[in-house]
Design a protein around this motif. Structure first.
Motif, PDB file in Angstrom:
ATOM      1  N   GLU A  24       7.206  10.170 -13.961  1.00 23.23           N
ATOM      2  CA  GLU A  24       5.833  10.604 -14.233  1.00 23.23           C
ATOM      3  C   GLU A  24       5.664  10.971 -15.711  1.00 23.23           C
ATOM      4  N   ALA A  25       6.620  11.689 -16.256  1.00 17.92           N
ATOM      5  CA  ALA A  25       6.568  12.055 -17.672  1.00 17.92           C
ATOM      6  C   ALA A  25       6.657  10.810 -18.554  1.00 17.92           C
ATOM      7  N   PHE A  26       7.517   9.872 -18.155  1.00 20.20           N
ATOM      8  CA  PHE A  26       7.697   8.634 -18.921  1.00 20.20           C
ATOM      9  C   PHE A  26       6.401   7.824 -18.949  1.00 20.20           C
ATOM     10  N   VAL A  60       2.976  10.354 -10.046  1.00 22.92           N
ATOM     11  CA  VAL A  60       3.947   9.433  -9.451  1.00 22.92           C
ATOM     12  C   VAL A  60       4.408   9.975  -8.107  1.00 22.92           C
ATOM     13  N   PHE A  61       4.446   9.105  -7.092  1.00 26.00           N
ATOM     14  CA  PHE A  61       4.919   9.478  -5.765  1.00 26.00           C
ATOM     15  C   PHE A  61       6.049   8.535  -5.345  1.00 26.00           C
ATOM     16  N   GLY A  62       7.068   9.099  -4.725  1.00 26.57           N
ATOM     17  CA  GLY A  62       8.243   8.336  -4.329  1.00 26.57           C
ATOM     18  C   GLY A  62       8.059   7.542  -3.051  1.00 26.57           C
ATOM     19  N   ASP A  63       9.048   6.691  -2.750  1.00 27.24           N
ATOM     20  CA  ASP A  63       8.998   5.774  -1.612  1.00 27.24           C
ATOM     21  C   ASP A  63       8.738   6.468  -0.277  1.00 27.24           C
ATOM     22  N   GLU A  64       9.263   7.687  -0.118  1.00 29.36           N
ATOM     23  CA  GLU A  64       9.141   8.369   1.166  1.00 29.36           C
ATOM     24  C   GLU A  64       8.414   9.704   1.040  1.00 29.36           C
ATOM     25  N   SER A  70       4.474  -0.714   6.928  1.00 28.33           N
ATOM     26  CA  SER A  70       4.465   0.699   6.499  1.00 28.33           C
ATOM     27  C   SER A  70       5.853   1.320   6.482  1.00 28.33           C
ATOM     28  N   ASN A  71       6.829   0.586   5.971  1.00 23.78           N
ATOM     29  CA  ASN A  71       8.198   1.099   5.891  1.00 23.78           C
ATOM     30  C   ASN A  71       8.432   1.990   4.675  1.00 23.78           C
ATOM     31  N   ASN A  72       7.534   1.937   3.698  1.00 26.06           N
ATOM     32  CA  ASN A  72       7.638   2.816   2.536  1.00 26.06           C
ATOM     33  C   ASN A  72       6.227   3.211   2.116  1.00 26.06           C
ATOM     34  N   LEU A  73       6.116   4.044   1.088  1.00 27.85           N
ATOM     35  CA  LEU A  73       4.812   4.597   0.726  1.00 27.85           C
ATOM     36  C   LEU A  73       3.862   3.528   0.182  1.00 27.85           C
TER      37      LEU A  73
END
Length: 223
Positions: free
Chosen positions: A80-82, A96-100, A134-137
């Motif tokens: 997110e910072a990057f 930024v949100f992660g896969d799960e 829908s196996n990941n975000l």
């Protein structure tokens, strides 16, 4: 009405106005070739004042290092910072949100933005979205946009397309999704790779209702 209730109502109305004044877009970057399209789109959305909920797949991180010489941080906070720095965004403008990260806004129709772009969209992501895996975000966020009858834009980058790919694109188009293949035109006489990337990004921005100056509209030179 009591003074406390009046203050509370005014505060609620003010927050509602502030919330509605900021356009939000979910941007998913998957592992297809062409991550440059996704990163350029991020820059343009930020420059337009849009808040971006960003989802980056693990495969996209690999492709980013190979194609764009960008080594993305593994941790979501670091990423997110990057991306905030990369896109020259205001604090909090890129999330930024992660896969799960299932409790994130994009995982539910009550919190997800009304528009989502998957850019680039890998064949695997195309398949998963078309079948509601829908196996990941990323897949779940796209499923939410479809079920809520909101705008989903998919930017596949594959060549050639198999019958499977074409069937999935047709199926998603019939659901209301917009498919914009990463196929730059040449009538604007591009002079660099960046010009070709901007051609596709301009088409995406137009679909999102964002004003863009990356390329003129067809026929503008006659006006």
């Amino acid at each position: 009405m009591s003074e406390w209730k009046a203050d509370k109502q005014n505060s609620t109305q003010k927050k509602s106005t502030q919330k509605n004044s900021t356009q939000r877009v979910t941007l998913a970057i998957t592992g297809a070739s062409g991550v440059q399209y996704g990163f350029r789109l991020l820059q343009c959305l930020v420059a337009s004042g849009v808040q971006v909920f960003c989802l980056v797949s693990r495969a996209a991180r690999v492709v980013s290092a190979v194609e764009a010489d960008l080594t993305l941080p593994e941790e979501d906070s670091g990423l997110e910072a990057f991306l905030t720095d990369y896109a020259r965004a205001e604090p909090g403008q890129v999330k930024v949100f992660g896969d799960e990260q299932w409790m994130s806004p994009v995982a539910s129709g009550s919190g997800a933005p009304s528009q989502m772009v998957v850019c680039p969209c890998s064949a695997g992501s195309l398949s998963a979205i078309a079948t509601g895996a829908s196996n990941n975000l990323i897949e779940r966020a796209a499923d939410v946009v479809l079920k809520e009858r909101r705008k989903l834009i998919l930017v596949p980058r594959e060549a050639p397309y198999s019958e499977i790919h074409l069937e999935h694109m047709l199926k998603l188009t019939r659901m209301g999704a917009v498919v914009i293949p990463a196929s730059p035109g040449f009538y604007n006489k591009p002079e660099s790779v960046e010009d070709m990337v901007d051609f596709v990004v301009a088409r995406i921005l137009s679909q999102l209702g964002c004003e863009q100056e990356l390329m003129p509209s067809w026929g503008d030179h006659y006006l």
